[in-house]
Scaffold this active site. Structure first.
Site, mmCIF file in Angstrom:
data_model
loop_
_atom_site.group_PDB
_atom_site.id
_atom_site.type_symbol
_atom_site.label_atom_id
_atom_site.label_comp_id
_atom_site.label_asym_id
_atom_site.label_seq_id
_atom_site.Cartn_x
_atom_site.Cartn_y
_atom_site.Cartn_z
ATOM 1 N N ASP A 1 0.854 -1.169 0.000
ATOM 2 C CA ASP A 1 0.000 0.000 0.000
ATOM 3 C C ASP A 1 0.893 1.223 0.000
ATOM 4 O O ASP A 1 1.861 1.286 0.738
ATOM 5 C CB ASP A 1 -0.845 0.003 1.278
ATOM 6 C CG ASP A 1 -2.258 -0.453 0.982
ATOM 7 O OD1 ASP A 1 -2.688 -0.259 -0.170
ATOM 8 O OD2 ASP A 1 -2.896 -0.991 1.888
ATOM 9 N N ASP B 1 -8.313 24.429 9.164
ATOM 10 C CA ASP B 1 -8.294 23.130 8.469
ATOM 11 C C ASP B 1 -7.490 22.142 9.305
ATOM 12 O O ASP B 1 -6.272 22.242 9.411
ATOM 13 C CB ASP B 1 -7.646 23.309 7.084
ATOM 14 C CG ASP B 1 -7.697 22.034 6.270
ATOM 15 O OD1 ASP B 1 -8.086 20.981 6.831
ATOM 16 O OD2 ASP B 1 -7.342 22.085 5.075
ATOM 17 N N THR C 1 -18.550 21.942 -3.411
ATOM 18 C CA THR C 1 -17.708 23.102 -3.741
ATOM 19 C C THR C 1 -16.254 22.696 -3.972
ATOM 20 O O THR C 1 -15.537 23.323 -4.718
ATOM 21 C CB THR C 1 -17.736 24.127 -2.615
ATOM 22 O OG1 THR C 1 -17.284 23.488 -1.407
ATOM 23 C CG2 THR C 1 -19.148 24.644 -2.379
#
Lengths: 594, 189, 688
Positions: C316, C353, C388
């Site tokens: 991975d 954020d 958005t």
């Protein structure tokens, strides 16, 4: 070793190596059913044979059926030859009115020729009629060789095919081996042999006068045919003057060619390829050596083509050549040095006992290693009379399992079994589940490879042990002491490995050797053969693992050398004690001057 | 089980091909192209009698003949009906005594120096028609004496009968004893 | 990793040595020993020499009793050394298993009828739980068996299983629902559906595996054993063959005595591949144990060996090759704006954020430009939404946004700006082509520039891939990224291949494709959607943090949940095979010297000339035979450390590795016994 010896040795190998590629690729085409330059003539014959025999040539067989077909065919071969030998006196083409074989000898001989051993406990010119030689022995020389080739091809298919249980059709492989490969080469070789003086006729034995008469003491026989003895127990003899002799005749060339080509080795005459009628000139000698090595050598190339990498074939051939070269070198050196016990008597030169003048030393040594490295067993030199270490060379070549080129087919498949063992150990040593030619080597392959390479050795160890404590077996020895042990050991080695040559002083036509020898030859041939076919079946079903950097390349020199070492180690560890009590101790005795 | 029938039929077919047709073809071809060789390279005398083969040696023990190699064939030496070698092992005392006797026999005829091995060691077939040129040469003085010939003439005869290596490479130089002795009988009685 | 690795216990520790000694004597029981056929034969040989020794004492045997007695003792020791090696290898595992066992005694469970909190429960013993039962586990309760969390979330201490003391969250649904029996809930409560019957739980299996009790021979091991048995059989026949041969030789030579039974038996034991046969079980057990020390549990020996064969590694991307999250690495301004201006806007847009990307923007702005900003109280946060595809804040009149290029463009266009900087498009393309993610930043209706977000490839990963490549192992990166990004990261990490936008079914298809081509495939996984692919892979490593389906589909569990462990597993797998191969070669090479010691000694009375073969000039026949027997015995304990540690693995091409090992173990195996036997012979000379 003088310059000429070098020159003819090199010449032989140059010619051999030059022929391997064309013949090898031709054989690959034949077995893959492709058209060859012979197809226009032979394809109709081939199809006719299939029609007569009810064979569907496109019908593939799994390993069980392939093996069964092989066994049925070999059983038929045995039965036919046994019948011919037992009823020889009733059959045509018997100008010398030779009697039938005893059942023990017939059993031994029938098994011997069916198994491609061609051990002969009889003297050809004194025991076998022309009919026996032709319809019996010559036929067996062809088809027993073809059987070996078919098995080898089935194994190659096991390696090259993926996820299938089908190995080809035994009848087709058998027919093609005989028709496209063995017959044409034999035909050409036979004619070359005749041109040099090998006889080919059906006339009765020729009686010719001697230039100088000779005489000998003939033992007198009583009414019952057993030798008379005087009061002291010595045989009673009478002196017989001989003024004329009877020269045996027969269809020799046709048998001689296939005898070498099919690595059979059963001589038309007792002296085998030393007999001037079988091997009259240095050229025939070289040709015969070439024929012995030709197919086993070329099959390595066929193998390379069929598994898609000719270098794999060259690696196998390289290992074989290495062993052959070393064996030849040793034999040549010890025979050149000769026998010090004889030299003491004021004799100059190489050991000439049991050798013919015309072949030269190299011609004799080359033949000896070629015939024992392959499972041929024809001889142009009496191995019994080689110096002790000299005699150990052919013996060792046999004991290694007949892989130095080996028998037609059988040499390759035994060698591949060795390769599997070598790959297994080396695979572990580099930390991978071993794989060979893209096929993973697992428990099943190990068992089968071991059966293939060790059966003969086990048989030799057991039977030679029994022989050494059996009075009848010991009394058959022609030479006393350690050499006698070598004779017996060589005998069982030869039979179990399907070679057929002998330390011929041993009187093998006694029940002990006839019967136990039959057992040795049967086990030595069919246990590996069936193991190989089983393995072919199991390999064919595996998927292909593509090579990576972590895979050990088996097509390069290091692997070829490792393979050679494995062969030598297995052989040496198994037979060192016996060899030390036979040839080695005799050698030391010889040096000790006793 | 369905392969039993083909097994028997294949045997019959191949017996016919390999045991019948093949030897017959070789025989036919051989006898038309190489008739002499195919029949045994027989030697015929003036009266067209077959008196031996180029390839099969004969026993000679009389001193006026070149002696061939010792032979271990059945019953007596150079018996073509029972080819074979002595199979004597290199340390067999009986064998060493035999060789010693042969050396002694040669010494008795005046051979000095070392004895060529082929003259005292038996051949493989027992029918070896050849000896080495050296083995012929050591016999020259004896035969010269017996026949009252000059050694040089005999040496020349031997040289004439010496066959070199085949194609100058193969095998070893050799002298065919029967041919040499037959020639000897024609040049001197 | 080292802080929570299982504490390695030295094999010379008395805690292991003592029980190993008693265990090794128990293992002499023929009913146990026959599982190792070669050593079983040696035991029979030992019994025979014991009998000849007794016969010597009573005078029924011509050989001196000190000789037959000493041979017998050393043959017994040979067997004992072999069982001791195995016991020693098992010892470490047993010590560990014992501590695991302690953690589960007397566990009780609260069985529920319905998966609801607050329902009635009955208290039952752990051994009464069956598959499908529901249990309630509250704070400080030990989880009674393996299962899936069906309701609730809890903090679980798994140190009993993993050695990791930091608790982990287990919650219903998702990839973190699996719980392991023997672990303890330290906060909150969960309801668990039991997925394993007692005796079949993960902990049970682990204990079994560690103890070696359930260890089954791997196919490779069996194949090797076949070879060893065949060799043993041949040597048995060789020795049996010597007897009649010597009887004949005595008659032929007119002197000497046939080889005695004691000597034949001694020769047999010396020739038989006892060294490798004695150490074979220990090698496999020790390999598992070595893995365990790396906190990896192999559910079968076969899986470890398969790991040694792996030629394709599916990794991975996230967490294995890269650190897992994209990070801002640079700010590239457009339309004549300067970098600092852009950085400030980016910082503003990212203040709230909390995603790793957002935080990396803040970090970069601070690092590179020394910018810092308090979170303004009046800010209006615009969260990222799928529609958005941008986020940011409005502070007063100013609005800061960051997002995908086209989203920002349409955002500012809506605000009424039409002047899109001309260099934007080219820049965005360039960054994307390089495998990074361009985030466009706007302040009001100005587009200021682009944040370059990059996947950071782990340091040193390239070297590991290089190593793998030199071992012939191909690495394939699996990622959900688009092909462009994937290609760039693949190039940077130097993996051989990649699968972009990978879905579970595509992983499965890829594995199948490789397997069809004959490759052995290894993969790591943790999610439930990895389970099919894990089940298909030849070597499947599941993270311990993974889901129950993933763990069940796997054959190796990594307790550390560190995906690069695969490399260690591959190494151990190879080591096990190599140790076996090398010791086999060593064992067989030894026979050469033993022959040279014993053959002249046993034949000397018959053929004195065979003294020539006594190239070691051993003092006497008895001393020669004893030296070989003693060497054969003591080489076993001398090689035990090697068998337990494994031969060193060096990543190099196969051919070189073979030659290297052949020189050490093949040539060394020929030389060593010559030296050893001679040395023992000299020592015997001093004693006698």
């Amino acid at each position: 070793m003088n310059a000429y010896d070098w020159l003819q040795t090199i010449l032989l190998f140059v010619v051999l190596l030059a022929l391997i590629k064309p013949l090898g690729s031709f054989m690959a085409k034949v077995y893959q059913g492709e058209r060859t330059f012979m197809s226009p003539v032979l394809a109709p014959c081939e199809n006719l044979i299939y029609r007569i025999c009810g064979v569907k040539k496109d019908e593939e067989m799994g390993w069980q059926r392939y093996a069964l077909a092989m066994l049925f065919f070999n059983l038929a071969l045995f039965a036919a030859l046994f019948t011919i030998l037992m009823s020889q006196h009733l059959l045509p083409l018997n100008p010398q009115k030779l009697p039938a074989f005893s059942w023990q000898l017939a059993l031994n001989t029938a098994i011997s020729f069916t198994t491609n051993t061609n051990w002969q406990a009889y003297a050809g010119e004194q025991a076998a009629s022309y009919f026996t030689q032709m319809a019996g022995l010559t036929v067996h020389n062809f088809v027993s060789a073809a059987t070996g080739m078919a098995i080898a091809i089935a194994l190659i298919r096991g390696f090259s095919r993926r996820k299938t249980s089908m190995l080809g059709n035994f009848w087709v492989d058998l027919t093609r081996s005989t028709l496209y490969i063995l017959l044409p080469i034999s035909l050409v070789a036979a004619l070359v042999l005749v041109s040099q003086g090998v006889i080919q006729n059906f006339t009765p034995y020729k009686t010719v006068p001697l230039v100088q008469s000779t005489s000998y003491d003939k033992p007198k026989l009583d009414d019952k045919g057993s030798p008379l003895k005087d009061a002291k127990g010595n045989p009673v003899t009478e002196n017989v003057i001989v003024k004329e002799v009877s020269i045996p005749m027969g269809p020799v060339a046709s048998q001689e060619a296939i005898k070498e080509l099919g690595t059979n080795g059963g001589g038309f005459f007792n002296a085998n390829s030393a007999h001037p009628f079988e091997n009259p000139t240095p050229l025939t000698n070289m040709l015969e050596i070439l024929l012995i090595l030709l197919i086993p050598g070329s099959l390595t190339y066929t193998f390379g083509i069929m598994v898609g990498n000719t270098r794999q074939g060259w690696a196998i051939l390289g290992g074989m050549l290495l062993l052959l070269a070393v064996s030849f070198g040793v034999l040549q050196i010890v025979e050149t040095n000769g026998n010090p016990l004889v030299a003491e008597l004021g004799i100059r030169g190489v050991n000439m006992e049991g050798k013919e003048v015309r072949f030269g030393l190299a011609g004799s040594s080359l033949f000896a290693v070629a015939t024992t490295g392959t499972s041929c067993g024809a001889v142009n030199t009496m191995h019994d009379s080689l110096t002790p270490l000299g005699g150990m060379i052919p013996l060792s070549l046999i004991l290694l399992g007949e892989i130095v080129f080996g028998g037609v087919g059988s040499g390759l498949y035994t060698m591949l079994a060795f390769a599997i063992i070598a790959v297994f150990v080396s695979g572990l040593m580099i930390g991978r589940t071993p794989e060979y030619l893209g096929k993973k080597i697992e428990v099943r392959e190990m068992w089968l490879s071991i059966l293939t390479i060790l059966t003969a050795g086990v048989v030799v160890l057991i039977l030679s042990g029994i022989a050494m404590i059996t009075p009848q077996a010991v009394s058959s020895m022609a030479n006393p002491g350690a050499h006698g042990l070598s004779e017996v050991f060589y005998g069982f080695a030869s039979m179990a490995n399907n070679n057929g040559s002998a330390f011929a002083g041993l009187n093998a036509n006694v029940n002990f050797y006839n019967i136990l020898g039959s057992l040795a030859m049967t086990l030595g041939r069919y246990v590996p053969a069936i193991a190989v076919l089983t393995m072919a079946g199991s390999l064919a079903e595996k998927k292909y693992v593509p090579p990576s950097l972590g895979t050990l390349p088996t097509d390069k020199a290091p692997f070829a050398i490792w393979l050679t070492l494995v062969i030598i180690i297995v052989g040496a560890l198994t037979f060192f004690p016996a060899l030390s009590l036979g040839p080695i101790v005799e050698h030391l005795t010889m040096l000790g001057g006793k | 089980m369905k392969d039993i029938r083909p097994a028997i039929l294949m045997l019959i077919v191949f017996t016919i091909i390999c045991g019948g047709i093949y030897p017959a073809v070789v025989t036919g071809f051989a006898n038309s192209v190489f008739p002499k060789q195919a029949k045994g390279s027989l030697i015929v005398d003036k009266s067209n009698r077959e008196i031996g083969s180029d390839l099969i040696g004969q026993p000679f023990s009389r001193p006026q003949y070149f002696w061939p190699r010792p032979s271990a064939t059945t019953d007596f030496g150079y018996n073509p009906a029972g080819s074979g070698g002595s199979n004597a092992g290199p340390t067999n005392p009986d064998y060493l005594k035999t060789v010693m006797d042969r050396v002694k026999a040669l010494r008795d005829t005046g051979v000095i120096g070392s004895v060529p091995a082929d003259l005292v060691q038996a051949s493989a077939s027992g029918l070896d028609p050849d000896i080495t040129p050296e083995a012929a040469m050591v016999q020259v003085p004896r035969i010269a004496g017996m026949r009252g010939m000059s050694e040089d003439a005999l040496k020349k005869l031997v040289a004439d009968h010496t066959e070199g290596r085949q194609f100058s490479i193969l095998g070893a130089p050799r002298v065919n004893v029967l041919a040499l002795n037959l020639k000897l009988d024609t040049v001197s009685r | 990793m080292s802080k929570h690795t299982a504490e390695p216990i030295s094999i010379f520790d008395l805690r292991i040595m003592k029980p190993a000694l008693t265990e090794s004597i128990k293992k002499l029981d023929p009913r146990i020993l026959w599982r190792n056929p070669v050593m079983f034969c040696v035991e029979i040989a030992s019994v025979i020499t014991l009998i000849t020794f007794i016969m010597s004492l009573t005078g029924a045997n011509r050989e001196p009793a000190w000789f037959t007695g000493t041979v017998s003792i050393w043959l017994w020791l040979t067997v004992l050394f072999s069982t001791f090696a195995e016991a020693l290898a098992e010892g470490r595992g047993k010590a560990r298993a014992a501590s695991l066992r302690k953690s589960r005694t007397d566990v009780t469970a609260k069985r529920l009828d319905k998966p609801e909190f607050g329902g009635n429960y009955t208290t039952v013993g752990a051994s009464q739980l069956r598959k499908g039962d529901l249990i309630l586990v509250e704070a400080n309760d030990m989880i009674a068996g393996d299962g899936d969390v069906v309701a609730g979330a809890a903090l679980v201490n798994e140190s009993a299983v993993t050695g990791e003391s930091a608790p982990v969250v287990r919650e219903s649904g998702g990839d973190r629902s699996a719980v392991t029996g023997g672990t303890t809930v330290i906060a909150n409560a969960i309801i668990v559906r039991i997925t394993a019957n007692p005796g079949e739980t993960f902990l049970d299996r682990m204990i079994g595996l560690i103890e070696g009790a359930k260890r089954r021979k791997t196919p490779n091991e069996i194949a090797l054993e076949v070879l060893l048995i065949a060799l043993t059989l041949v040597f048995l026949l060789v020795c049996a063959n010597i007897s009649p041969l010597s009887i004949y030789s005595v008659k032929a030579a007119g002197q000497g005595t046939p080889v005695s039974l004691t000597i034949l038996v001694a020769l047999f034991v010396c020739l038989a591949p006892t060294t490798i046969a004695a150490l074979l079980p220990a090698i496999g057990i020790a390999g598992m144990d070595r893995l365990f020390q790396k906190n990896v549990i192999a559910l079968s020996g076969r899986a470890i060996e398969a790991a040694g064969d792996v030629n394709v590694l599916l990794l991975d991307k996230t967490g294995t090759i890269t650190h897992g999250n994209r990070e801002a690495v640079s700010f590239v301004p457009v339309g004549g704006h300067n970098e600092k201006e852009l950085a400030l806007a980016a910082l503003s847009a990212s203040l709230f954020d909390e995603t790793p990307e957002g935080r990396s923007v803040v970090a970069l702005a601070q690092q590179k430009y020394g910018l810092g900003m308090e979170k303004p109280l009046d800010a209006e946060v615009v969260e990222f939404s799928a529609e958005t595809r941008l986020s940011g804040i409005n502070i007063g009149a100013s609005c800061f946004r960051k997002g995908a290029s086209d989203s920002i463009v349409s955002f500012v266009t809506k605000l009424g700006c039409t002047a899109i900087p001309e260099d934007l498009r080219g820049l965005v393309d360039r960054i994307a082509r390089a495998g990074a993610t361009p985030l466009v930043v706007s302040r009001d209706c100005d587009i200021l520039g682009v944040i370059n977000l990059k996947d950071i490839v782990k340091a040193g990963i390239q070297e590991r891939f290089l190593q793998l490549r030199s071992m012939g192992i191909k690495t394939v990166m699996i990622t959900g990224d688009n092909p462009l990004t994937a290609a760039a990261i693949a190039a940077e990490a130097q993996v051989d291949d990649f699968l972009a936008q990978a879905k579970p079914e595509e992983k499965l298809r890829l594995i199948r494709e490789y397997q069809e081509g004959g490759f052995m495939v290894a993969m790591t996984g943790d999610g439930t959607n990895d389970a099919p692919a894990l089940a298909q892979a030849d070597v499947a490593v599941a993270m311990n943090t993974g889901t129950q389906p993933a763990r069940e589909a796997a054959n190796i569990i990594d307790l550390d949940s560190n995906p690069t462990k695969l490399l260690d597993i591959v190494e151990v797998g190879k080591q096990i095979l190599m140790t076996r191969g090398n010791l086999t070669t060593f064992s067989i090479s030894n026979d050469v010297a033993k022959y040279f010691a014993i053959i002249p000694a046993m034949m000397l009375s018959i053929y004195p000339q065979l003294e020539v073969l006594n190239i070691m000039h051993l003092a006497s026949p008895f001393s020669a035979i004893l030296s070989a027997v003693i060497f054969n015995a003591i080489i076993i304990p001398m090689l035990v450390p090697l068998a337990l540690k494994g031969t060193r693995f060096r990543p190099m091409p196969a051919e070189k590795l073979l030659i290297h090992n052949l020189l050490i173990y093949g040539v060394g195996g020929i030389i060593a016994p010559f030296v050893g036997i001679k040395a023992i012979d000299l020592m015997i000379g001093m004693v006698v």
